[in-house]
Design a protein around this motif. Structure first.
Motif, PDB file in Angstrom:
ATOM      1  N   LEU A  49      64.390 104.162  97.982  1.00 31.16           N
ATOM      2  CA  LEU A  49      63.223 104.366  98.839  1.00 31.16           C
ATOM      3  C   LEU A  49      62.584 103.042  99.238  1.00 31.16           C
ATOM      4  CD1 LEU A  49      61.594 107.443  97.088  1.00 31.16           C
ATOM      5  CD2 LEU A  49      62.675 107.394  99.349  1.00 31.16           C
ATOM      6  N   GLU A  50      62.528 102.089  98.299  1.00 34.63           N
ATOM      7  CA  GLU A  50      61.972 100.770  98.618  1.00 34.63           C
ATOM      8  C   GLU A  50      62.824 100.068  99.667  1.00 34.63           C
ATOM      9  OE1 GLU A  50      61.829  99.053  94.706  1.00 34.63           O
ATOM     10  OE2 GLU A  50      59.743  99.685  94.399  1.00 34.63           O
ATOM     11  N   ASP A  51      64.163 100.189  99.546  1.00 34.96           N
ATOM     12  CA  ASP A  51      65.060  99.593 100.536  1.00 34.96           C
ATOM     13  C   ASP A  51      64.852 100.214 101.914  1.00 34.96           C
ATOM     14  OD1 ASP A  51      66.119  98.020  98.531  1.00 34.96           O
ATOM     15  OD2 ASP A  51      67.956  99.196  98.305  1.00 34.96           O
ATOM     16  N   GLU A  52      64.729 101.535 101.948  1.00 35.12           N
ATOM     17  CA  GLU A  52      64.500 102.215 103.227  1.00 35.12           C
ATOM     18  C   GLU A  52      63.173 101.793 103.842  1.00 35.12           C
ATOM     19  OE1 GLU A  52      64.979 106.460 102.915  1.00 35.12           O
ATOM     20  OE2 GLU A  52      66.910 106.237 101.897  1.00 35.12           O
ATOM     21  N   LYS A  53      62.151 101.663 103.019  1.00 39.22           N
ATOM     22  CA  LYS A  53      60.842 101.248 103.525  1.00 39.22           C
ATOM     23  C   LYS A  53      60.910  99.821 104.065  1.00 39.22           C
ATOM     24  CE  LYS A  53      56.000 100.762 102.345  1.00 39.22           C
ATOM     25  NZ  LYS A  53      54.973 100.858 101.325  1.00 39.22           N
ATOM     26  N   ALA A  54      61.569  98.917 103.334  1.00 38.44           N
ATOM     27  CA  ALA A  54      61.697  97.530 103.794  1.00 38.44           C
ATOM     28  C   ALA A  54      62.460  97.476 105.116  1.00 38.44           C
ATOM     29  CB  ALA A  54      62.404  96.689 102.735  1.00 38.44           C
ATOM     30  N   TYR A  55      63.492  98.296 105.242  1.00 42.48           N
ATOM     31  CA  TYR A  55      64.258  98.364 106.487  1.00 42.48           C
ATOM     32  C   TYR A  55      63.374  98.831 107.635  1.00 42.48           C
ATOM     33  CZ  TYR A  55      67.595 100.025 109.957  1.00 42.48           C
ATOM     34  OH  TYR A  55      68.268 100.258 111.133  1.00 42.48           O
ATOM     35  N   ASP A  56      62.610  99.896 107.399  1.00 42.49           N
ATOM     36  CA  ASP A  56      61.723 100.428 108.441  1.00 42.49           C
ATOM     37  C   ASP A  56      60.688  99.393 108.862  1.00 42.49           C
ATOM     38  OD1 ASP A  56      63.074 102.837 108.418  1.00 42.49           O
ATOM     39  OD2 ASP A  56      61.598 103.852 107.140  1.00 42.49           O
ATOM     40  N   VAL A  57      60.111  98.683 107.900  1.00 43.65           N
ATOM     41  CA  VAL A  57      59.108  97.653 108.204  1.00 43.65           C
ATOM     42  C   VAL A  57      59.738  96.539 109.028  1.00 43.65           C
ATOM     43  CG1 VAL A  57      57.658  95.857 107.180  1.00 43.65           C
ATOM     44  CG2 VAL A  57      57.630  98.170 106.224  1.00 43.65           C
ATOM     45  N   ALA A  58      60.933  96.091 108.627  1.00 48.32           N
ATOM     46  CA  ALA A  58      61.612  95.022 109.361  1.00 48.32           C
ATOM     47  C   ALA A  58      61.952  95.446 110.784  1.00 48.32           C
ATOM     48  CB  ALA A  58      62.879  94.599 108.616  1.00 48.32           C
ATOM     49  N   MET A  59      62.398  96.683 110.941  1.00 50.31           N
ATOM     50  CA  MET A  59      62.745  97.159 112.282  1.00 50.31           C
ATOM     51  C   MET A  59      61.516  97.226 113.182  1.00 50.31           C
ATOM     52  SD  MET A  59      65.967  97.443 112.425  1.00 50.31           S
ATOM     53  CE  MET A  59      66.251  98.398 113.900  1.00 50.31           C
ATOM     54  N   LYS A  60      60.398  97.688 112.628  1.00 50.65           N
ATOM     55  CA  LYS A  60      59.170  97.777 113.420  1.00 50.65           C
ATOM     56  C   LYS A  60      58.642  96.393 113.794  1.00 50.65           C
ATOM     57  CE  LYS A  60      57.589 102.264 111.799  1.00 50.65           C
ATOM     58  NZ  LYS A  60      56.609 102.995 111.009  1.00 50.65           N
ATOM     59  N   ALA A  61      58.858  95.413 112.917  1.00 48.06           N
ATOM     60  CA  ALA A  61      58.357  94.063 113.160  1.00 48.06           C
ATOM     61  C   ALA A  61      59.316  93.245 114.019  1.00 48.06           C
ATOM     62  CB  ALA A  61      58.118  93.358 111.823  1.00 48.06           C
ATOM     63  N   GLY A  62      60.459  93.826 114.353  1.00 50.93           N
ATOM     64  CA  GLY A  62      61.426  93.114 115.165  1.00 50.93           C
ATOM     65  C   GLY A  62      62.146  92.013 114.396  1.00 50.93           C
ATOM     66  N   GLU A  63      62.242  92.145 113.100  1.00 53.69           N
ATOM     67  CA  GLU A  63      62.874  91.130 112.270  1.00 53.69           C
ATOM     68  C   GLU A  63      64.344  91.431 112.013  1.00 53.69           C
ATOM     69  OE1 GLU A  63      60.599  90.713 108.692  1.00 53.69           O
ATOM     70  OE2 GLU A  63      58.730  90.503 109.791  1.00 53.69           O
ATOM     71  N   TRP A  64      64.945  92.260 112.793  1.00 57.57           N
ATOM     72  CA  TRP A  64      66.334  92.647 112.597  1.00 57.57           C
ATOM     73  C   TRP A  64      67.245  91.547 113.105  1.00 57.57           C
ATOM     74  CZ3 TRP A  64      70.663  93.581 115.584  1.00 57.57           C
ATOM     75  CH2 TRP A  64      71.694  94.268 114.943  1.00 57.57           C
ATOM     76  N   THR A  65      68.288  91.215 112.325  1.00 55.38           N
ATOM     77  CA  THR A  65      69.272  90.222 112.720  1.00 55.38           C
ATOM     78  C   THR A  65      70.658  90.806 112.474  1.00 55.38           C
ATOM     79  OG1 THR A  65      67.784  88.448 112.030  1.00 55.38           O
ATOM     80  CG2 THR A  65      70.072  87.862 112.311  1.00 55.38           C
ATOM     81  N   SER A  66      71.556  90.561 113.383  1.00 54.28           N
ATOM     82  CA  SER A  66      72.904  91.109 113.225  1.00 54.28           C
ATOM     83  C   SER A  66      73.660  90.352 112.141  1.00 54.28           C
ATOM     84  CB  SER A  66      73.678  91.014 114.535  1.00 54.28           C
ATOM     85  OG  SER A  66      73.987  89.660 114.811  1.00 54.28           O
ATOM     86  N   LEU A  67      74.640  91.008 111.544  1.00 56.41           N
ATOM     87  CA  LEU A  67      75.468  90.394 110.523  1.00 56.41           C
ATOM     88  C   LEU A  67      76.228  89.203 111.101  1.00 56.41           C
ATOM     89  CD1 LEU A  67      76.660  90.326 107.696  1.00 56.41           C
ATOM     90  CD2 LEU A  67      78.350  92.011 108.442  1.00 56.41           C
ATOM     91  N   ALA A  68      76.718  89.339 112.323  1.00 60.89           N
ATOM     92  CA  ALA A  68      77.468  88.258 112.966  1.00 60.89           C
ATOM     93  C   ALA A  68      76.607  87.001 113.092  1.00 60.89           C
ATOM     94  CB  ALA A  68      77.969  88.705 114.332  1.00 60.89           C
ATOM     95  N   LYS A  69      75.338  87.175 113.452  1.00 59.83           N
ATOM     96  CA  LYS A  69      74.432  86.031 113.604  1.00 59.83           C
ATOM     97  C   LYS A  69      74.176  85.355 112.248  1.00 59.83           C
ATOM     98  CE  LYS A  69      69.934  84.652 115.394  1.00 59.83           C
ATOM     99  NZ  LYS A  69      68.698  85.080 116.016  1.00 59.83           N
ATOM    100  N   VAL A  70      73.977  86.144 111.220  1.00 61.82           N
ATOM    101  CA  VAL A  70      73.751  85.591 109.876  1.00 61.82           C
ATOM    102  C   VAL A  70      74.986  84.856 109.402  1.00 61.82           C
ATOM    103  CG1 VAL A  70      73.325  86.168 107.453  1.00 61.82           C
ATOM    104  CG2 VAL A  70      72.014  87.306 109.242  1.00 61.82           C
ATOM    105  N   GLU A  71      76.172  85.452 109.602  1.00 59.60           N
ATOM    106  CA  GLU A  71      77.408  84.784 109.197  1.00 59.60           C
ATOM    107  C   GLU A  71      77.589  83.471 109.924  1.00 59.60           C
ATOM    108  OE1 GLU A  71      80.225  87.916 110.006  1.00 59.60           O
ATOM    109  OE2 GLU A  71      80.187  88.604 107.903  1.00 59.60           O
ATOM    110  N   LYS A  72      77.248  83.446 111.214  1.00 56.21           N
ATOM    111  CA  LYS A  72      77.367  82.206 111.999  1.00 56.21           C
ATOM    112  C   LYS A  72      76.414  81.153 111.475  1.00 56.21           C
ATOM    113  CE  LYS A  72      77.228  80.436 116.700  1.00 56.21           C
ATOM    114  NZ  LYS A  72      76.961  80.715 118.107  1.00 56.21           N
TER     115      LYS A  72
END
Length: 76
Positions: A49-72
């Motif tokens: 539940l904490e992971d899901e909440k952190a994901y939801d917060v990040a998505m709402k804040a626009g803090e999402w980054t793709s895996l490809a970008k992180v790997e690069k």
């Protein structure tokens, strides 16, 4: 089914877990006993539940980054 034993009351919930409550002299619940397995399952559910909440917060804040970008960025 409820069974009284001294200052403890045993309550069984048929659906998913059994719980033992510690009660005071007035019958108020003051503590809970769970099996280790039930406790660990509860911790796992809380973590999910904490992971899901952190994901939801990040998505709402626009803090999402793709895996490809992180790997690069990490040179992977």
């Amino acid at each position: 089914m409820d069974e009284s034993i001294g200052s403890m009351v045993y309550l069984k919930q048929e659906n998913y877990m059994s719980v033992q409550y510690v009660v005071d002299d007035r019958g108020h619940k003051t503590g809970v006993f769970l099996t280790l397995d039930e406790y660990e399952k509860m911790l796992d559910l809380i973590e999910e539940l904490e992971d899901e909440k952190a994901y939801d917060v990040a998505m709402k804040a626009g803090e999402w980054t793709s895996l490809a970008k992180v790997e690069k960025e990490l040179g992977l």
